[in-house]
Write a protein that holds these residues in place. Structure first.
Motif, mmCIF file in Angstrom:
data_model
loop_
_atom_site.group_PDB
_atom_site.id
_atom_site.type_symbol
_atom_site.label_atom_id
_atom_site.label_comp_id
_atom_site.label_asym_id
_atom_site.label_seq_id
_atom_site.Cartn_x
_atom_site.Cartn_y
_atom_site.Cartn_z
ATOM 1 N N GLY A 116 0.812 -1.205 0.000
ATOM 2 C CA GLY A 116 0.000 0.000 0.000
ATOM 3 C C GLY A 116 0.850 1.261 0.000
ATOM 4 O O GLY A 116 2.078 1.220 0.186
ATOM 5 N N LYS A 117 0.188 2.405 -0.181
ATOM 6 C CA LYS A 117 0.909 3.680 -0.208
ATOM 7 C C LYS A 117 1.549 3.991 1.134
ATOM 8 O O LYS A 117 2.652 4.529 1.191
ATOM 9 C CB LYS A 117 -0.050 4.800 -0.609
ATOM 10 N N GLY A 118 0.864 3.646 2.215
ATOM 11 C CA GLY A 118 1.421 3.887 3.538
ATOM 12 C C GLY A 118 2.669 3.043 3.785
ATOM 13 O O GLY A 118 3.663 3.527 4.343
ATOM 14 N N ARG A 119 2.603 1.794 3.320
ATOM 15 C CA ARG A 119 3.759 0.892 3.462
ATOM 16 C C ARG A 119 4.919 1.394 2.609
ATOM 17 O O ARG A 119 6.081 1.374 3.035
ATOM 18 C CB ARG A 119 3.336 -0.508 3.022
ATOM 19 N N LEU A 120 4.641 1.850 1.409
ATOM 20 C CA LEU A 120 5.670 2.396 0.529
ATOM 21 C C LEU A 120 6.348 3.598 1.183
ATOM 22 O O LEU A 120 7.587 3.695 1.201
ATOM 23 C CB LEU A 120 5.058 2.800 -0.809
ATOM 24 N N LYS A 121 5.552 4.487 1.726
ATOM 25 C CA LYS A 121 6.095 5.683 2.369
ATOM 26 C C LYS A 121 6.997 5.320 3.539
ATOM 27 O O LYS A 121 8.082 5.885 3.715
ATOM 28 C CB LYS A 121 4.950 6.574 2.849
ATOM 29 N N GLN A 122 6.567 4.326 4.317
ATOM 30 C CA GLN A 122 7.355 3.906 5.484
ATOM 31 C C GLN A 122 8.670 3.263 5.062
ATOM 32 O O GLN A 122 9.727 3.513 5.633
ATOM 33 C CB GLN A 122 6.520 2.942 6.335
ATOM 34 N N LEU A 123 8.642 2.419 4.017
ATOM 35 C CA LEU A 123 9.864 1.751 3.558
ATOM 36 C C LEU A 123 10.869 2.727 2.953
ATOM 37 O O LEU A 123 12.079 2.550 3.066
ATOM 38 C CB LEU A 123 9.514 0.669 2.533
ATOM 39 N N LEU A 124 10.376 3.780 2.321
ATOM 40 C CA LEU A 124 11.258 4.777 1.713
ATOM 41 C C LEU A 124 11.789 5.783 2.727
ATOM 42 O O LEU A 124 12.703 6.561 2.411
ATOM 43 C CB LEU A 124 10.520 5.528 0.597
ATOM 44 N N ALA A 125 11.222 5.741 3.935
ATOM 45 C CA ALA A 125 11.590 6.741 4.949
ATOM 46 C C ALA A 125 12.727 6.276 5.853
ATOM 47 O O ALA A 125 12.866 6.767 6.976
ATOM 48 C CB ALA A 125 10.365 7.091 5.797
ATOM 49 N N PHE A 126 13.556 5.329 5.387
ATOM 50 C CA PHE A 126 14.697 4.899 6.199
ATOM 51 C C PHE A 126 15.554 6.114 6.542
ATOM 52 O O PHE A 126 15.780 6.993 5.703
ATOM 53 C CB PHE A 126 15.521 3.868 5.440
ATOM 54 N N ASP A 127 16.055 6.158 7.769
ATOM 55 C CA ASP A 127 16.744 7.353 8.272
ATOM 56 C C ASP A 127 18.206 7.411 7.812
ATOM 57 O O ASP A 127 19.121 7.041 8.539
ATOM 58 C CB ASP A 127 16.659 7.397 9.800
ATOM 59 N N TRP A 128 18.416 7.908 6.595
ATOM 60 C CA TRP A 128 19.779 8.051 6.076
ATOM 61 C C TRP A 128 20.520 9.218 6.721
ATOM 62 O O TRP A 128 21.726 9.393 6.487
ATOM 63 C CB TRP A 128 19.735 8.253 4.558
ATOM 64 N N SER A 129 19.845 10.009 7.536
ATOM 65 C CA SER A 129 20.500 11.150 8.195
ATOM 66 C C SER A 129 21.121 10.764 9.539
ATOM 67 O O SER A 129 21.717 11.614 10.210
ATOM 68 C CB SER A 129 19.494 12.288 8.399
ATOM 69 N N SER A 130 20.992 9.492 9.946
ATOM 70 C CA SER A 130 21.536 9.064 11.240
ATOM 71 C C SER A 130 23.054 9.244 11.281
ATOM 72 O O SER A 130 23.742 9.233 10.260
ATOM 73 C CB SER A 130 21.190 7.596 11.496
ATOM 74 N N ASP A 131 23.582 9.381 12.493
ATOM 75 C CA ASP A 131 25.016 9.570 12.681
ATOM 76 C C ASP A 131 25.811 8.315 12.330
ATOM 77 O O ASP A 131 26.974 8.395 11.939
ATOM 78 C CB ASP A 131 25.290 9.968 14.132
ATOM 79 N N LEU A 132 25.189 7.149 12.493
ATOM 80 C CA LEU A 132 25.806 5.881 12.124
ATOM 81 C C LEU A 132 24.738 5.021 11.466
ATOM 82 O O LEU A 132 23.629 4.885 11.995
ATOM 83 C CB LEU A 132 26.369 5.175 13.360
ATOM 84 N N ILE A 133 25.064 4.476 10.294
ATOM 85 C CA ILE A 133 24.103 3.674 9.536
ATOM 86 C C ILE A 133 24.697 2.289 9.289
ATOM 87 O O ILE A 133 25.824 2.160 8.807
ATOM 88 C CB ILE A 133 23.774 4.345 8.181
ATOM 89 N N ILE A 134 23.943 1.269 9.653
ATOM 90 C CA ILE A 134 24.343 -0.115 9.388
ATOM 91 C C ILE A 134 23.275 -0.704 8.484
ATOM 92 O O ILE A 134 22.113 -0.852 8.886
ATOM 93 C CB ILE A 134 24.464 -0.921 10.693
ATOM 94 N N HIS A 135 23.653 -0.997 7.242
ATOM 95 C CA HIS A 135 22.650 -1.417 6.254
ATOM 96 C C HIS A 135 23.091 -2.696 5.557
ATOM 97 O O HIS A 135 24.255 -2.868 5.216
ATOM 98 C CB HIS A 135 22.433 -0.313 5.221
#
Length: 458
Positions: A116-135
């Protein structure tokens, strides 16, 4: 702390081998985890759920932990998984979990109605602005394409560590860094860590020492009596023959108990373990060298303060009984030879020693009778006991030094013994009452799992 994703065998192993494990996740993931390991282990789901403390979380609702917050979001994978964002003192760490972060593919899935659109929005909203990112990265569509991570801005890649990908999968000159197994990645924070809360949390998980924080007054006295100190790898905390001047608790790192020349390691202490307290209570010189195997952070409780803290508790009496067992019967040495007890955290090992009482049994003395209640388990120090199965074709077994005789099934259901146990020669045994054995199983569920269906183990 451990992340429970689809590669969760390590998490189940930790539950079996550790004590007071708390699993923090969503109800959906917990149900999936329990069903999976019920099928693998053969144990009922209800039994597995009793092996740990489940702390349920809600998606998108922050969970407060020691002055910080952890927020969970569902990721995109073949089984339910979550991403995690941890916030403390204005700094953030984002962890993707197993997921497929591919904006193009996610957009196509949304157009097809797969999400759904809500799920899409949530998946695209990963926090790339974090001080440390483990992906993570891997083979799409169940993992994130490495090409997607390559296209991130250089500023983001400078804060990013890639997991779930082999070194060969990361293109040269891509600015991407692969997290190395065993590597510690951290960020600096200005706010002082709430160490006192962490120390109280550690002590609360050790049954033997919970009396130290049994009330608000005792918590206040405890906090005022302890100090947190950092030690470098190789630091000698004390040596053989030193006077006991303090008790210790491990906050982080590994401390080893070893011979003076360092050639023989007799014990290892990790997060949450007490050590050095026995010598303080019985006023005996140190019996071994204790050395920081890694950089360590330890709670240090000076001798007079420790004795004051335990003055109105049963801890002193318990530790003196433990010391008596160790001196007179070498219980600790024999227990460490046993396959089950060797897996216990050091603090739980002390708890087991405190539960046991020495007894001498004479030839022909019967300890269990098949069909009768089982009142205790027995750990053999010297001598021999025969475990037989009257009315059955199963052969008798002669158990000797460092063998644990424990009819677990009978203890758990408070039912009749499945075998008869008789001394075949004068023997010295440590008696572990059934009530204490149940307490031990509650503290370390893995011992229960490993002994179900058995009468003896070495």
């Amino acid at each position: 702390a451990e992340y429970m994703g689809d590669h969760d065998a390590g998490s189940f192993q930790k539950i079996l081998r550790s004590s007071n494990v708390r699993v923090i996740t969503t109800t959906t993931i917990m149900s999936s985890f329990v069903r999976k390991y019920s099928a693998i282990s053969g144990f009922e789901a209800g039994f597995i759920q009793r092996l740990f403390q489940f702390v349920p979380v809600k998606i998108g609702v922050p969970l407060a932990v020691h002055g910080g917050e952890i927020t969970f979001q569902y990721s995109l994978h073949t089984i339910p998984c979550v991403s995690i964002c941890a916030t403390y003192a204005g700094k953030r760490i984002a962890f993707s979990g197993d997921t497929c972060y591919d904006p193009v593919l996610l957009g196509e899935m949304s157009k097809r109605g797969s999400i759904g659109k809500g799920r899409l929005k949530q998946l695209l909203a990963f926090d790339w602005s974090s001080d440390l990112i483990i992906h993570e990265a891997g083979v799409p569509p169940i993992h994130t394409p490495i090409t997607t991570l390559q296209q991130l801005p250089e500023d983001v890649k400078s804060r990013l560590y890639v997991i779930h990908a082999a070194s060969s999968a990361i293109p040269p000159n891509s600015s991407l860094r692969r997290a190395v197994e065993g590597q510690t990645v951290s960020i600096e924070v200005e706010q002082a860590h709430d160490m006192k809360a962490e120390i109280i949390d550690l002590v609360s998980q050790i049954t033997l020492y919970r009396e130290l924080i049994r009330s608000k007054a005792s918590i206040r006295a405890f906090v005022q009596s302890v100090q947190a100190r950092a030690y470098k790898e190789g630091s000698v905390l004390f040596s053989v023959g030193d006077e006991p001047d303090a008790a210790y608790v491990v906050i982080s790192g590994i401390v080893r108990e070893q011979s003076a020349d360092g050639t023989s390691v007799t014990a290892q202490y990790t997060v949450g373990d007490f050590f050095g307290e026995l010598a303080v209570v019985v006023d005996q010189p140190r019996h071994a060298d204790f050395v920081c195997f890694t950089d360590c952070e330890l709670v240090v409780i000076e001798r007079t303060k420790f004795l004051s803290l335990i003055a109105d508790t049963s801890i002193g009496t318990t530790l003196r009984r433990v010391f008596s067992n160790i001196v007179d019967h070498h219980v600790r040495k024999l227990l460490r030879r046993h396959s089950l007890f060797a897996k216990l955290p050091s603090s739980l090992g002390v708890q087991v020693e405190a539960m046991m009482v020495q007894k001498t049994v004479m030839p022909g003395e019967r300890l269990w009778a098949r069909g009768r209640p089982v009142e205790a388990a027995y750990f053999i120090l010297t001598g021999a006991l025969e475990c037989s199965f009257p009315g059955s074709s199963r052969p008798a077994y002669i158990a000797r030094e460092a063998t644990l005789l424990c009819d677990t099934d009978a203890v758990i259901i408070a039912g009749p013994a499945t075998c008869t146990l008789v001394a075949v020669e004068e023997s010295s045994v440590m008696v572990l009452p059934s009530e204490s054995l149940l307490d031990l199983f509650a503290a370390v569920p893995g011992l229960l799992v490993l002994t179900v269906g058995t009468q003896y183990s070495q």
